[in-house]
Design a protein around this motif. Sequence first.
Motif, short mmCIF file in Angstrom:
data_model
loop_
_atom_site.label_atom_id
_atom_site.label_comp_id
_atom_site.label_asym_id
_atom_site.label_seq_id
_atom_site.Cartn_x
_atom_site.Cartn_y
_atom_site.Cartn_z
N GLU A 35 0.83 -1.21 0.00
CA GLU A 35 0.00 0.00 0.00
C GLU A 35 0.86 1.26 0.00
OE1 GLU A 35 -3.99 -1.50 2.36
OE2 GLU A 35 -2.19 -1.02 3.53
N ARG A 36 1.93 1.22 0.77
CA ARG A 36 2.86 2.37 0.78
C ARG A 36 3.50 2.57 -0.59
NH1 ARG A 36 5.62 3.54 6.39
NH2 ARG A 36 6.84 4.78 4.98
N HIS A 37 3.80 1.48 -1.24
CA HIS A 37 4.35 1.56 -2.60
C HIS A 37 3.36 2.28 -3.52
CE1 HIS A 37 6.61 0.52 -6.17
NE2 HIS A 37 5.48 0.12 -6.71
N GLN A 38 2.08 2.01 -3.36
CA GLN A 38 1.08 2.70 -4.18
C GLN A 38 1.12 4.20 -3.91
OE1 GLN A 38 -0.63 1.47 -6.77
NE2 GLN A 38 0.67 -0.29 -6.29
N VAL A 39 1.15 4.59 -2.65
CA VAL A 39 1.14 6.01 -2.29
C VAL A 39 2.40 6.72 -2.80
CG1 VAL A 39 1.17 7.68 -0.38
CG2 VAL A 39 -0.37 5.69 -0.29
N PHE A 40 3.56 6.08 -2.67
CA PHE A 40 4.81 6.74 -3.00
C PHE A 40 5.30 6.51 -4.43
CE2 PHE A 40 4.81 6.89 1.59
CZ PHE A 40 5.22 8.19 1.82
N THR A 41 4.66 5.59 -5.15
CA THR A 41 5.11 5.31 -6.52
C THR A 41 3.95 4.97 -7.45
OG1 THR A 41 7.21 4.44 -5.65
CG2 THR A 41 6.68 3.90 -7.92
N GLY A 42 3.19 3.95 -7.12
CA GLY A 42 2.22 3.37 -8.04
C GLY A 42 1.13 4.31 -8.52
N THR A 43 0.52 5.05 -7.62
CA THR A 43 -0.59 5.92 -8.01
C THR A 43 -0.11 7.00 -8.98
OG1 THR A 43 -1.74 5.49 -5.94
CG2 THR A 43 -2.42 7.44 -7.17
N ALA A 44 1.01 7.62 -8.69
CA ALA A 44 1.54 8.65 -9.59
C ALA A 44 1.91 8.05 -10.94
CB ALA A 44 2.75 9.34 -8.97
N ALA A 45 2.53 6.88 -10.95
CA ALA A 45 2.92 6.24 -12.21
C ALA A 45 1.69 5.96 -13.08
CB ALA A 45 3.69 4.95 -11.94
N ARG A 46 0.63 5.42 -12.47
CA ARG A 46 -0.60 5.15 -13.23
C ARG A 46 -1.26 6.44 -13.69
NH1 ARG A 46 -1.45 2.17 -9.04
NH2 ARG A 46 -3.19 3.43 -8.31
N THR A 47 -1.37 7.40 -12.78
CA THR A 47 -2.07 8.65 -13.09
C THR A 47 -1.40 9.42 -14.22
OG1 THR A 47 -2.88 8.80 -10.82
CG2 THR A 47 -2.86 10.84 -12.11
N TYR A 48 -0.09 9.48 -14.18
CA TYR A 48 0.64 10.28 -15.16
C TYR A 48 1.22 9.46 -16.31
CZ TYR A 48 0.22 13.83 -11.54
OH TYR A 48 -0.27 14.71 -10.61
N GLY A 49 0.91 8.14 -16.34
CA GLY A 49 1.38 7.29 -17.43
C GLY A 49 2.89 7.13 -17.47
N LEU A 50 3.49 7.02 -16.29
CA LEU A 50 4.95 6.92 -16.20
C LEU A 50 5.40 5.46 -16.15
CD1 LEU A 50 5.47 9.58 -13.40
CD2 LEU A 50 5.66 9.92 -15.87
N THR A 51 6.55 5.21 -16.71
CA THR A 51 7.21 3.93 -16.55
C THR A 51 8.26 4.13 -15.48
OG1 THR A 51 6.86 3.37 -18.86
CG2 THR A 51 8.57 2.14 -17.68
N VAL A 52 8.16 3.37 -14.42
CA VAL A 52 9.05 3.56 -13.28
C VAL A 52 10.10 2.46 -13.29
CG1 VAL A 52 9.18 3.70 -10.77
CG2 VAL A 52 7.17 4.60 -11.97
N THR A 53 11.36 2.87 -13.25
CA THR A 53 12.46 1.93 -13.14
C THR A 53 13.31 2.31 -11.95
OG1 THR A 53 13.85 3.25 -14.60
CG2 THR A 53 12.54 1.52 -15.64
N GLY A 54 13.79 1.33 -11.23
CA GLY A 54 14.66 1.59 -10.10
C GLY A 54 13.97 2.28 -8.94
#
Length: 138
Positions: free
Chosen positions: A108-127
């Motif tokens: 859940e913390r991963h969603q708050v600090f990474t996942g939600t923003a990546a989905r919302t803004y269409g980002l590919t997150v690496t590292g």
Amino acid sequence: MRVALTFVLDHLGKPPIASGALEPWAGETRWFAALPNTVCKLSGLVTEVGRGCWTTEDFKPYADTVLDAFGPDRLMFGSDWPVCRIAADYAEVVAIAGKLTARLDPAERHQVFTGTAARTYGLTVTGSPGPHQETPCA
């Protein structure tokens, strides 16, 4: 034609932290949370009260409200840098967010600090920090 649009409620919708009031802000925030195309940004807290005028506990009722209303899958961390420097430095803002989300499990913390923003803004997150980590940033 139907347009797919995601609305980001920035700075938790500017709650009245300095006064300590929850309503009508909490009710209005829940109204936004009922809209499936709306996400909320956990940001801008410290600037609502000013430097040296807050503790992390002052922010807890507001963070709990958005966590309960939006859930971790629709809540994203934002630092509000450089504006946050009016009331706290970046490390303090990150630490506050970490404490306010401490009740969440690692995924859940991963969603708050990474996942939600990546989905919302269409980002590919690496590292990025994985959900296995205890804190949002090293």
